[in-house]
Design an enzyme around this catalytic site. Structure first.
Site, PDB file in Angstrom:
ATOM      1  N   TYR A 140     108.013  -2.752 -34.271  1.00 34.62           N
ATOM      2  CA  TYR A 140     108.536  -4.026 -34.758  1.00 34.62           C
ATOM      3  C   TYR A 140     109.989  -3.811 -35.164  1.00 34.62           C
ATOM      4  O   TYR A 140     110.264  -3.075 -36.105  1.00 34.62           O
ATOM      5  CB  TYR A 140     107.685  -4.494 -35.939  1.00 34.62           C
ATOM      6  CG  TYR A 140     108.133  -5.714 -36.687  1.00 34.62           C
ATOM      7  CD1 TYR A 140     109.039  -6.633 -36.147  1.00 34.62           C
ATOM      8  CD2 TYR A 140     107.627  -5.992 -37.958  1.00 34.62           C
ATOM      9  CE1 TYR A 140     109.420  -7.764 -36.838  1.00 34.62           C
ATOM     10  CE2 TYR A 140     107.997  -7.114 -38.673  1.00 34.62           C
ATOM     11  CZ  TYR A 140     108.895  -7.996 -38.111  1.00 34.62           C
ATOM     12  OH  TYR A 140     109.279  -9.116 -38.817  1.00 34.62           O
ATOM     13  N   LYS A 168     107.460  -5.812 -30.774  1.00 35.86           N
ATOM     14  CA  LYS A 168     108.075  -7.092 -31.121  1.00 35.86           C
ATOM     15  C   LYS A 168     109.582  -6.920 -31.016  1.00 35.86           C
ATOM     16  O   LYS A 168     110.211  -6.238 -31.823  1.00 35.86           O
ATOM     17  CB  LYS A 168     107.693  -7.545 -32.520  1.00 35.86           C
ATOM     18  CG  LYS A 168     108.337  -8.896 -32.858  1.00 35.86           C
ATOM     19  CD  LYS A 168     107.952  -9.428 -34.207  1.00 35.86           C
ATOM     20  CE  LYS A 168     108.726 -10.725 -34.464  1.00 35.86           C
ATOM     21  NZ  LYS A 168     108.442 -11.317 -35.769  1.00 35.86           N
TER      22      LYS A 168
END
Length: 318
Positions: A140, A168
């Site tokens: 992320y 992400k």
């Protein structure tokens, strides 16, 4: 090959009670809402969840509640790194995995500070992988405490370990996303784009899904967009929807996640607007813009014949 589902992965909010304690019923209702709206997976305990304002016990409680409520209908992932100490992160990742998450996500800004190199980042990631056995992992590019973007070369190296399933991406640059998609080709790792303006194009280039904050407010629109993206008979509608989503996205970031909770409250979901992140004062103009987003959401839903979730006595119905 074992990949996570393609599609929409909302980055979940955390509802709080009036005393700012965790609202368990609110989390359950929110989880049901995302699933009913067409989410293909859920990212719990992330920045939208106010994860840095939670204790470790609360992070585990939030994740446990989401996993139990989802009950295998959709996979759930959650952030597992909150320290530069690899031993500490490894221990927490193991606790998360024991709750039933599909992958424990590593915030790329946690293992290293801003001055440390990619090679140092790789060394620490290798250490973390060694300490977490075969637990599935994710990445992320969290912008807090600073944003460390992962290079396509480093991402390829991580993907080839076979341990990573979710990335992400917050680069917001289509050329960078394209390089990353190519770098992880043929591996378990999927790119999930957080950026609405490059979202559709990134999916067409091979990204596996979207994880935008806007999916907290009107996930039905994103679900419709992704499910009909390749329908040749709906390309005019898809282009129009994508353009409007792009415009709406410029507004909802102000005072987020407060604005997302306010929007859902106005939709009828029984949660408070409370949060632990300090926010700026909202002007009448700010509230009016959010009202305009609500009108646009309802108009789009009607034009495209999208079933939107209705809330009645805190229960979810179509």
């Amino acid at each position: 090959m074992n990949q996570l589902p393609t599609g929409l992965w909302p980055v979940m909010l955390t509802p709080f009670k009036d005393d700012n304690s965790i609202d368990i019923d609110g989390i359950k209702n929110l989880t049901e809402f995302y699933i009913a709206a067409g989410a293909d997976g859920l990212f719990a305990n992330c920045l939208s969840s106010e994860m840095f304002q939670l204790t470790d016990e609360e992070r585990l409680l939030v994740t446990k509640t989401v996993v139990a409520t989802a009950n295998t209908r959709v996979p759930v992932i959650a952030t597992g790194s909150f320290s530069a100490e690899i031993n500490t992160s490894a221990s927490f990742i193991k606790q998360l995995y024991d709750l039933g998450v599909a992958a424990a996500v590593i915030s790329t800004s946690q293992p290293c500070n801003e001055l440390e190199t990619d090679e140092e980042f790789k060394m620490k990631m290798e250490n973390l992988m060694d300490q977490t056995g075969n637990i599935p992992l994710g990445l992320y590019e969290c912008p807090v405490p600073y944003k460390r973007l992962v290079s396509s070369e480093t991402l390829k190296w991580l993907a080839e370990s076979g341990r990573f399933y979710y990335h992400k991406d917050t680069s917001c640059i289509l050329d960078c996303i394209k390089e990353k998609i190519k770098a992880v080709e043929g591996t378990n790792l999927g790119i999930y784009n957080a950026h609405v303006p490059t979202g559709v194009e990134s999916i067409r280039l091979g990204a596996r899904g979207l994880s935008p904050i806007a999916a907290n407010l009107y996930p039905e629109l994103f679900s419709y967009l992704l499910k009909n993206l390749n329908d040749t008979g709906k390309q005019q509608e898809i282009e129009h929807l994508n353009n409007v989503l792009d415009i709406m996205d410029t507004i909802i970031h102000h005072n987020y996640p407060f604005t997302a909770k306010l929007f859902l409250q106005n939709r009828g979901l029984g949660i408070t607007r409370n949060g632990r992140i300090p926010r700026l004062a909202m002007s009448t103009h700010d509230y009016n813009k959010l009202d305009a987003i609500m009108r646009e959401f309802r108009q789009l839903s009607e034009e495209l014949e999208i079933d939107i979730i209705q809330f009645k006595h805190k229960e979810i119905t179509l």
